[in-house]
Design an enzyme around this catalytic site. Structure first.
Site, PDB file in Angstrom:
ATOM      1  CD  GLU A 171      -3.111  -1.072   2.090  1.00 61.24           C
ATOM      2  OE1 GLU A 171      -4.077  -1.841   1.923  1.00 61.24           O
ATOM      3  OE2 GLU A 171      -3.051  -0.251   3.013  1.00 61.24           O
ATOM      4  CD  GLU A 378      -4.038  -5.992   3.319  1.00 60.76           C
ATOM      5  OE1 GLU A 378      -4.922  -5.195   3.712  1.00 60.76           O
ATOM      6  OE2 GLU A 378      -2.829  -5.831   3.528  1.00 60.76           O
TER       7      GLU A 378
END
Length: 468
Positions: A171, A378
């Site tokens: 991320e 995720e």
């Protein structure tokens, strides 16, 4: 739902969120320890110093993965557990000191996975920068791509014979959040400094990719990206065209999407600025027009390094936003706008909107643009989970949420997108960054006082799903 027979099913965790053991075996502090303990920027001032105490409950947690029936585990290693740094703030010649006890912990972890028939998927960096390196500038310092390459070299030389699946960074927009004030280390920098930090983050990815490729035979390399995923508000061709524009949007206005007319506010979550650089070897041309006064210094060879070929695109996806034609509601122009959710729209405990349709549309956008295999690295939801009087955790809402998102993921595969795996976030309830311990994402409930693990109903549902 229909998935290929060779589809990869797994669960995810991150080192700082579960390990604890801050004062164990020479581990150094990270930016998140400082963010919590010195800046008091986390809920109730809690940090990951103990978390799920995975450092001492590793065998129990690995058994939970085995009993779950998944054959793949995505986890991260803590940079500050395996390398120590001295407080020489003025020196840019940074070399860490190897901490063998930290390496030994991860050796036990990897061996324990392999003994249980579970394939390790290693994320090398999941936000926990050693504090000493932040004191040397962190991601504002271009030299960080050499520092993180040294760390990557250590980990791949140590584990390259046993680990073949790697993610460099988790991320990147959230890493950048540390320079926008809402993530560790909690800095707020100028826009020019922000663009340079983004460039340095991408240089890190490129350097890590090259290091892995050099050290690990048959490595499969990617990264885990994130962001709020746009989807069209309707099947109207105008809304679909507007959605395509939004996916390539680089700017925002008043916390909303805007046409490319030079508002000058960078949309951190946009996929193309980050991912075009990695997959296509260039920043979007319009970035140089809209943000001409802020674009980073790009040296010879930088874009070649950043775009070192990867094998897959990892995407974390939790929520999305509906896009409609027109720069605002009822506007008849070539713009687009974000449709605000209706009052009472379904949300998770984290107050994130539940938008499964984003899964299908955004996965298709990523695959059609970059033509790289995709892993959903995720996906999951936070809930107000409690162990009930009957000793069980009744989280039917998590089962419903996951079913909805997996159904849309299946549709994206049927549409022709090459999606090869799904990793549920998360195996365990854990330290949820700035939110401390107020949100629970796990398939397994953790009592943070006793460290008792209690599989939730979603754990058994997911086990049944994977077995089929």
């Amino acid at each position: 739902m229909n998935f290929p027979k060779d589809f990869v099913w797994g669960v995810s965790t991150a080192a700082y969120q579960i390990e604890g053991g801050l004062d164990q075996d020479n581990k150094q502090e990270t930016i998140w320890d400082s963010y919590a303990n010195d800046l008091h920027r986390t809920q109730d001032g809690f940090s990951g110093s103990i978390a799920c105490d995975h450092y001492h409950h590793m065998e129990e947690d690995l058994d939970l993965i085995k009993d779950l029936g998944v054959k793949n585990y995505r986890f991260s290693t803590a940079w500050s557990r395996v390398l120590s740094y001295e407080s020489e703030y003025g020196s840019q010649a940074v070399k860490g000191i190897v901490n063998q006890k930290g390496l030994d912990f991860y050796k036990r972890l990897v061996d324990g996975l392999l003994e249980r028939g579970i394939t390790p998927w290693l994320t090398l960096y999941h936000w926990d920068l050693p504090l000493e390196l932040q004191r040397k500038g962190g991601f504002s310092n271009r030299d960080i791509h050499n520092w993180i390459s040294d760390y990557t070299d250590l980990m791949t030389r140590t584990f390259g014979d046993k680990i073949k699946n790697f993610m460099t960074l988790n991320e990147m927009p959230c890493i950048l959040g540390g320079y926008q004030g809402w993530m560790a280390p909690g800095l707020v920098v100028s826009r020019r400094e922000m663009f340079n930090a983004m460039h340095n983050i991408l240089l890190c990815h490129g350097s890590m990719t090259r290091t892995i490729r050099a050290n690990v035979k048959d490595a499969k390399i990617g990264f885990a990206h994130n962001g709020c995923a746009p989807y069209p508000a309707s099947d109207d061709p105008k809304d679909i065209a507007a959605w395509n524009k939004a996916c390539e949007c680089l700017e925002m206005a008043d916390n909303d999407y805007a046409p490319q007319k030079g508002t000058g506010k960078f949309w951190t979550d946009n996929p193309t600025y980050w991912c075009d650089a990695i997959h296509l070897g260039k920043y979007p041309e319009k970035a140089f027009k809209i943000f001409a006064d802020s674009m980073p210094v790009i040296k010879d060879g930088d874009m070649e390094l950043i775009s070192t070929p990867v094998d897959f695109h990892g995407q974390n996806l939790y929520e999305g936003c509906a896009i409609a034609a027109g720069s605002k509601e009822n506007a008849d122009d070539d713009g687009f706008h974000k449709v605000h959710f209706a009052q009472g729209n379904n949300i998770t405990a984290a107050k994130w909107p539940i938008t499964p349709q984003a899964m299908r549309y955004f996965m298709n956008f990523l695959y059609n643009r970059y033509k790289k295999p995709i892993y959903l690295t995720e996906n999951g939801m936070s809930g107000a989970d409690v162990v009930c009087l009957d000793g069980k955790v009744h989280d039917e809402y998590r089962i419903d949420y996951t079913t909805r998102y997996l159904t849309e993921l299946s549709k994206a595969i049927q549409d022709g997108s090459d999606i090869r795996g799904y990793f549920h976030w998360s195996l365990l309830d854990n330290f949820e960054w700035s939110h401390g311990y107020t949100e629970r994402f796990g398939l397994v409930h953790v009592d943070y006082t006793t460290q008792k693990r209690t599989p939730k109903e979603s754990y058994y549902w997911f086990k049944d799903l994977v077995s089929k």
